[in-house]
Design a protein around this motif. Structure first.
Motif, PDB file in Angstrom:
ATOM      1  N   ILE A 264       0.844  -1.214   0.000  1.00  0.00           N
ATOM      2  CA  ILE A 264       0.000   0.000   0.000  1.00  0.00           C
ATOM      3  C   ILE A 264       0.869   1.250   0.000  1.00  0.00           C
ATOM      4  N   LYS A 265       1.966   1.233   0.761  1.00  0.00           N
ATOM      5  CA  LYS A 265       2.877   2.379   0.786  1.00  0.00           C
ATOM      6  C   LYS A 265       3.416   2.662  -0.621  1.00  0.00           C
ATOM      7  N   ASP A 266       3.808   1.635  -1.329  1.00  0.00           N
ATOM      8  CA  ASP A 266       4.335   1.789  -2.681  1.00  0.00           C
ATOM      9  C   ASP A 266       3.278   2.372  -3.617  1.00  0.00           C
ATOM     10  N   VAL A 268       0.657   4.341  -2.798  1.00  0.00           N
ATOM     11  CA  VAL A 268       0.392   5.749  -2.454  1.00  0.00           C
ATOM     12  C   VAL A 268       1.530   6.639  -2.934  1.00  0.00           C
ATOM     13  N   GLU A 269       2.777   6.205  -2.723  1.00  0.00           N
ATOM     14  CA  GLU A 269       3.916   7.034  -3.102  1.00  0.00           C
ATOM     15  C   GLU A 269       4.025   7.203  -4.615  1.00  0.00           C
ATOM     16  N   PHE A 276       2.226   9.621   1.462  1.00  0.00           N
ATOM     17  CA  PHE A 276       1.996   8.512   2.399  1.00  0.00           C
ATOM     18  C   PHE A 276       2.375   8.926   3.820  1.00  0.00           C
ATOM     19  N   ASP A 277       1.537   8.507   4.783  1.00  0.00           N
ATOM     20  CA  ASP A 277       1.828   8.760   6.194  1.00  0.00           C
ATOM     21  C   ASP A 277       2.100   7.446   6.932  1.00  0.00           C
ATOM     22  N   ARG A 278       1.118   6.530   6.941  1.00  0.00           N
ATOM     23  CA  ARG A 278       1.318   5.240   7.619  1.00  0.00           C
ATOM     24  C   ARG A 278       0.261   4.245   7.173  1.00  0.00           C
ATOM     25  N   CYS A 279       0.555   2.971   7.415  1.00  0.00           N
ATOM     26  CA  CYS A 279      -0.400   1.886   7.193  1.00  0.00           C
ATOM     27  C   CYS A 279      -0.074   0.779   8.194  1.00  0.00           C
ATOM     28  N   LEU A 293      -5.124   2.910   6.844  1.00  0.00           N
ATOM     29  CA  LEU A 293      -4.254   3.642   5.936  1.00  0.00           C
ATOM     30  C   LEU A 293      -4.484   5.144   6.125  1.00  0.00           C
ATOM     31  N   TYR A 295      -3.056   8.938   4.620  1.00  0.00           N
ATOM     32  CA  TYR A 295      -2.216   9.668   3.676  1.00  0.00           C
ATOM     33  C   TYR A 295      -2.765  11.078   3.497  1.00  0.00           C
ATOM     34  N   ILE A 312      -5.625   5.396  -5.850  1.00  0.00           N
ATOM     35  CA  ILE A 312      -5.086   4.564  -4.764  1.00  0.00           C
ATOM     36  C   ILE A 312      -5.956   3.326  -4.559  1.00  0.00           C
TER      37      ILE A 312
END
Length: 338
Positions: A264-266, A268-269, A276-279, A293, A295, A312
């Motif tokens: 998920i981070k990949d 969003v970025e 991205f903030d956190r997941c 999630l 962001y 996303i």
């Protein structure tokens, strides 16, 4: 030649001499003021000098006529009538000069401020300034003519109280309008939310504000209701924080559970207008393993924010499908005993 004819000739001579002095003074003043205005770069003194030059001639002719008329032996009634008329014309000229200069100063000031809201406020109060100037001038004229002002003040006071009671609401809305322009909780073209209304601000009026709702209709709301309510101004939002929860089935392997936050981070970025903030895997739900999630969307544009959110979501669906990860949905297992 009788005495009246002599006095009339003298009066004509005084008027002619006064007119010549007026013309000469106008020419001299024009040259002096022009030299003075050339030394400065701003336009305000140019307008003031031009206005003063325009009023010198008519005011000089009136003063000359006033002095000439005073030398003629006329009945007191006619004399007072003519002198009162001359004073009234002089008053009109002076008040127009004051209003003209004040309007020029206000206009130039609003241009220098370079703030649309302040310029709008100054333009709206300009008629009020002109009206106040005329009222003060008329009161001064009446007092100068010997009118007993006690009765006039009493009448104005009674009228003021009545007008205050009748115009309480419009006056309140006007001051709320000034508050909106100075405090700037919102401006034209901004998207706001107040009391269940989602709309874009079209115009801020003296009594009410026109809003264009997301459905397209015009909503007219009083200024006092806007200033007394809680306003959410989305145009001032630099970052939009979005929080989403998604759940996967209990059959998901431990290895895939570890991969999900990185996947998920990949996504969003690599999405435009998304930070991205956190997941995190946050809890064991009733029918799912829940992730949270968070962001940010670094724009106040709602369409761009929704586009980023859609990209996303589609990216998550695609990756989960490729890796065989299933989304959870509400399920219930029933065990039946025979």
């Amino acid at each position: 030649m009788n005495a009246f004819t002599k006095e009339l000739i003298i009066a004509i001579g005084i008027f002619i001499i006064g007119s010549i002095i007026t013309l000469v003074s106008s020419a001299i003043s024009k040259n002096i003021l022009r030299k003075f205005t050339l030394r400065t770069n701003n336009k305000i003194d140019d307008y003031i000098a031009k206005s003063l030059i325009e009023i010198i001639k008519p005011l000089g002719f009136l003063i000359s006529f006033f002095i000439a008329w005073a030398s003629i032996p006329i009945t007191e009634t006619l004399d007072n009538l003519v002198l009162g008329l001359i004073k009234f014309i002089c008053l009109i000229l002076v008040i127009r000069l004051i209003n003209k200069i004040s309007q020029i100063i206000i206009k130039e000031w609003s241009i220098k401020v370079d703030d649309k809201s302040i310029s709008t406020m100054l333009a709206s109060i300009s008629p009020m300034i002109r009206a106040i100037t005329w009222c003060i001038g008329i009161v001064f004229y009446l007092q100068n003519m010997g009118v007993q002002m006690t009765a006039v003040w009493a009448l104005l006071s009674a009228g003021g109280i009545g007008a205050g009671l009748a115009l309480k609401e419009p006056v309140q809305e006007f001051f709320e309008y000034i508050t909106i322009l100075l405090d700037k909780p919102f401006q034209n073209g901004q998207f706001i939310h107040i009391e269940g209304v989602w709309a874009k601000v079209e115009t801020v009026g003296v009594r009410s504000t026109r809003l264009r709702s997301i459905n397209g209709e015009i909503i007219v709301m009083s200024n006092s209701r806007l200033t007394n309510g809680v306003i959410s101004n989305y145009a001032e939002m630099n970052n939009r924080r979005l929080v989403h929860k998604l759940g996967v089935v209990y059959e998901t392997s431990h290895q895939n559970m570890i991969k999900i936050p990185e996947v998920i981070k990949d996504i969003v970025e690599n999405t435009e207008n998304a930070i991205f903030d956190r997941c995190h895997f946050i809890k064991f739900g009733d029918f799912s393993l829940d992730f949270e999630l968070v962001y940010f969307i670094p724009t106040s544009n709602y369409i761009q924010a929704m586009t980023a959110q859609q990209n996303i979501n589609l990216g998550i669906m695609k990756k989960f499908e490729e890796q065989g990860i299933e989304f959870a949905f509400p399920t219930q297992t029933l065990n039946l005993n025979r």
